[in-house]
Structure formats: C-alpha cells, structure tokens
Design an enzyme around this catalytic site. Structure first.
Site, PDB file in Angstrom:
ATOM      1  N   ASN A  14       0.817  -1.218   0.000  1.00  0.00           N
ATOM      2  CA  ASN A  14       0.000   0.000   0.000  1.00  0.00           C
ATOM      3  C   ASN A  14       0.847   1.264   0.000  1.00  0.00           C
ATOM      4  OD1 ASN A  14      -2.756  -0.996   0.158  1.00  0.00           O
ATOM      5  ND2 ASN A  14      -2.040  -1.960   2.044  1.00  0.00           N
ATOM      6  N   ASP A 129       1.440  -5.051  12.611  1.00  0.00           N
ATOM      7  CA  ASP A 129       1.004  -5.356  11.248  1.00  0.00           C
ATOM      8  C   ASP A 129       1.257  -6.825  10.903  1.00  0.00           C
ATOM      9  OD1 ASP A 129      -0.154  -4.723   8.838  1.00  0.00           O
ATOM     10  OD2 ASP A 129       1.606  -3.741   7.990  1.00  0.00           O
TER      11      ASP A 129
HETATM   12  P1  ATP Z   1       1.366  -3.501   3.143  1.00  0.00           P
HETATM   13  O1  ATP Z   1       1.691  -2.392   2.224  1.00  0.00           O
HETATM   14  O2  ATP Z   1      -0.033  -3.430   3.652  1.00  0.00           O
HETATM   15  O3  ATP Z   1       2.376  -3.665   4.229  1.00  0.00           O
HETATM   16  P2  ATP Z   1       2.607  -5.768   1.879  1.00  0.00           P
HETATM   17  O4  ATP Z   1       3.244  -6.319   3.091  1.00  0.00           O
HETATM   18  O5  ATP Z   1       2.159  -6.786   0.857  1.00  0.00           O
HETATM   19  O6  ATP Z   1       1.367  -4.854   2.267  1.00  0.00           O
HETATM   20  P3  ATP Z   1       5.129  -4.568   1.203  1.00  0.00           P
HETATM   21  O7  ATP Z   1       5.595  -4.674   2.599  1.00  0.00           O
HETATM   22  O8  ATP Z   1       5.445  -3.333   0.448  1.00  0.00           O
HETATM   23  O9  ATP Z   1       3.555  -4.750   1.136  1.00  0.00           O
HETATM   24  O10 ATP Z   1       5.742  -5.824   0.416  1.00  0.00           O
HETATM   25  C1  ATP Z   1       5.347  -6.130  -0.893  1.00  0.00           C
HETATM   26  C2  ATP Z   1       5.708  -7.574  -1.200  1.00  0.00           C
HETATM   27  O11 ATP Z   1       7.111  -7.710  -1.353  1.00  0.00           O
HETATM   28  C3  ATP Z   1       5.328  -8.546  -0.069  1.00  0.00           C
HETATM   29  O12 ATP Z   1       4.022  -9.006  -0.238  1.00  0.00           O
HETATM   30  C4  ATP Z   1       6.365  -9.655  -0.212  1.00  0.00           C
HETATM   31  O13 ATP Z   1       5.839 -10.683  -1.021  1.00  0.00           O
HETATM   32  C5  ATP Z   1       7.548  -8.980  -0.906  1.00  0.00           C
HETATM   33  N1  ATP Z   1       8.658  -8.783   0.042  1.00  0.00           N
HETATM   34  C6  ATP Z   1       8.722  -7.850   1.021  1.00  0.00           C
HETATM   35  N2  ATP Z   1       9.890  -7.923   1.701  1.00  0.00           N
HETATM   36  C7  ATP Z   1      10.596  -8.948   1.153  1.00  0.00           C
HETATM   37  C8  ATP Z   1      11.883  -9.553   1.433  1.00  0.00           C
HETATM   38  N3  ATP Z   1      12.661  -9.124   2.427  1.00  0.00           N
HETATM   39  N4  ATP Z   1      12.265 -10.606   0.665  1.00  0.00           N
HETATM   40  C9  ATP Z   1      11.454 -11.059  -0.323  1.00  0.00           C
HETATM   41  N5  ATP Z   1      10.243 -10.554  -0.624  1.00  0.00           N
HETATM   42  C10 ATP Z   1       9.803  -9.503   0.083  1.00  0.00           C
END
Ligand code: ATP
Ligand code: MG
Length: 301
Positions: A14, A129
């Site tokens: 988001n 979260d």
């Molecule tokens: P929100 O924005 O509500 O937190 P989210 O957790 O899906 O939702 P992000 O934290 O931006 O959003 O992460 C986006 C995606 O990137 C995640 O759904 C995950 O699949 C991938 N991701 C995040 N961090 C890592 C990481 N350290 N290694 C591999 N993939 C990752």
C-alpha cells in the site's frame, strides 16, 4: 544508491514497492523497500534515527536489517532477501489436496509467536502489522517476520486510510480507530492478527472474504461484532483451540506469548523433525504451475 543494482520487483504494498537489489560492496543480495512520504527533511531524519533500533532486532525469526537512507522524500530500507517470498503466495489456492499440513502450520505459527515474543521482550515493541504478507520464508525453510512498527514517526506518516478490505486488526483496534482513539490497544491485538493469519494460511484465503459483504463497513462490523472465524476441518482439536483463544473478542482474555508457546498445539512443535525446505520447494513449484512466477524467484526444480 550507487552501491546498488536493481534486479527486479518483489512486490508492491500500500505504501510503496520492494525491489530485489544486489549490493556491490558486500556482494549481498537484499530486498529494498521504497516508501514515498511527503515529509520535510527533519522528519525524514527522525524516521531514519528511529529505524536504527532495527540493528538490535537480531533473532532467528526476524528478517535481518541492513540499513536505511532517504533520497528526496523517499525512505529506502534494506533488509535480508527472502527467496521464497511471503506466506500468502506460498499457501494460496486452498484445495484440500494442497492444504498446509498441520506440522508445517504449527512450525510457522511457532516462528511467528517466537518472533513476536522477541520483539516484545527484547525491544519492547509490538508488531502492529501481523499478516501473511509480512511473514517471509526462504528456501532453507526459515520463517521470519518483517515490517514491524519500530518508528512512531513512520507509522504516523503512513496514511491511516487503510483499515478496509483486508483488515487483520483486532476488534478493539477497529473500534478505537473508528472513534479516533489511537493507541487504545496493546500487544494482545497482535495475538488476534496471529489467529486470523493462521486461518488464512490454512484456508488459502482471507477469513472475511470481501465478496461476502455488501461493503467494507459490513465487513468491519462482522470483525467487531460477529462470531470469530475458525480453522477449516482437517486440523486437530489443539489447533482449533489455539486459534480460538487467539481470536477471543476480549483482548484481556487472549493468551500471552509465553502462554501460547506452552499451548499443546505449539508444544508439539518442540523437537519435531519437519522438512520445511521440502515443503517450500513444493509450494514454490505449485505457485509456478499456477503461473504466478515472480521474475526474480527462479522455478523450483
Ligand atoms: P502492506 O503495504 O499493507 O504492508 P505488503 O506487506 O504486501 O502490504 P510490502 O511490505 O510493500 O507490502 O511488500 C510487498 C511484497 O514484497 C510482499 O508481499 C512480499 O511478497 C515482498 N517482500 C517484502 N519484503 C521482502 C523480502 N525481504 N524478501 C522477499 N520478498 C519480500
Ligand atoms: Mg509488508
């Protein structure tokens, strides 16, 4: 930024996107999260300072933090790259045949609870979260938490418009937000989110499916006033009881992390020999077969 080579996008949330990057000076592959914020320099600096405590967040169940910096009004945050991605992408689908086996569900739950207990006991923070996209796995079978609320400034800056759609917030938090009373909740609100996440992993979908509600308001009403969801059939009585206790409406009645770790469901995980790496490999090939091939996650053999 000039030490980094971008390899591809891992996902979007988001508030920004996450890229797989190669850090040339160290030769380490990392995940770099970009968060766009319309903030002045001094606020950005205080966010970076607050993020510094992440260097102390070193535990087997926590994604390693490498550092953060700002460019213009963006915060960049570098962490351990988890090559199997988040739990939501490993478990979706939901058909009986590919349902997460109880032993695997138990191991995942134990890791989440141990990670949360570490954050609380060692760093005095709650996660805020907990949800399947914030629990990551690698091909070794390790399970780690990310995106916990270390920076008050950062939390405040992220739009609070996000309660709707797929809320993992506990009833008391939803009530508090709707009445504009912030911080009326405590660590037991994370326990609710744990329960909801476990059901999602077992069912393969979010437990309050948006299509079954007229609107987001009705969905939130169901979370606050309706009966709590339950695990699907096929899991043990201990598993059902564990989840039911996490999802008690009264936050004070929910177990603490220490109590959760002593629950028969998680006690059965201690010393259990579970081949998580094989489960991850299977989950990745199922994901690839469904055509959800991430450009940077190679196909499982
Ligand atoms: P929100 O924005 O509500 O937190 P989210 O957790 O899906 O939702 P992000 O934290 O931006 O959003 O992460 C986006 C995606 O990137 C995640 O759904 C995950 O699949 C991938 N991701 C995040 N961090 C890592 C990481 N350290 N290694 C591999 N993939 C990752
Ligand atoms: Mg996230």
């Amino acid at each position: 930024m000039d030490e980094i080579e971008v390899q591809g996008e891992l996902g979007k949330g988001n508030y920004g996107s996450v890229q797989k990057v190669y850090h040339r000076p160290t030769g380490v592959m990392m995940a770099m999260k970009e968060i766009r914020l319309e903030l002045d320099e001094s606020r950005l600096t205080s966010i970076i300072m607050e993020l510094d405590i992440l260097h102390r967040a070193v535990a087997p169940e926590i994604v390693e933090f490498y550092g953060a910096f700002t460019i213009e009004s963006c915060v960049y945050y570098c962490m351990e790259f988890m090559d199997a991605g988040s739990l939501d992408t490993l478990t979706g689908g939901g058909s009986e045949a590919v349902r997460v086996p109880e032993a695997v569900l138990r191991r995942i739950t134990a890791a989440i609870v141990k990670g949360l207990r570490f954050l609380k006991d060692e760093l005095q923070i709650m996660h805020r979260d907990v949800k399947p996209t914030n629990v990551l796995m690698n091909r070794k079978g390790e399970i780690k938490l990310c995106d916990f609320g270390v920076s008050g400034q950062l939390e405040k800056s992220l739009a609070k418009t996000n309660i709707g759609c797929q809320s993992y917030m506990a009833p008391e938090r939803i009530k508090g937000e709707s009445q504009n009373q912030l911080s009326t909740y405590t660590v037991s609100s994370d326990v609710w989110s744990v329960g909801l996440s476990i059901i999602e992993l077992a069912k393969g979908c979010y437990p309050y499916p948006p299509e079954t509600f007229a609107n987001v308001f009705a969905q939130l009403q169901a979370i606050v006033y309706g009966p709590a969801p339950t695990l699907p059939h096929g899991y043990s009585a201990d598993a059902h009881d564990f989840v039911a206790k996490c999802l008690l409406k009264d936050p004070n009645a929910r177990p603490t992390y220490a109590q959760l770790l002593q629950h028969p469901f998680l006690l059965a995980d201690q010393n259990a020999d579970i081949d998580m790496a094989s489960w991850v490999a299977e989950a990745l090939s199922r994901r690839a077969a469904k055509g959800v091939i991430s450009p940077v996650v190679p196909l499982a053999a």
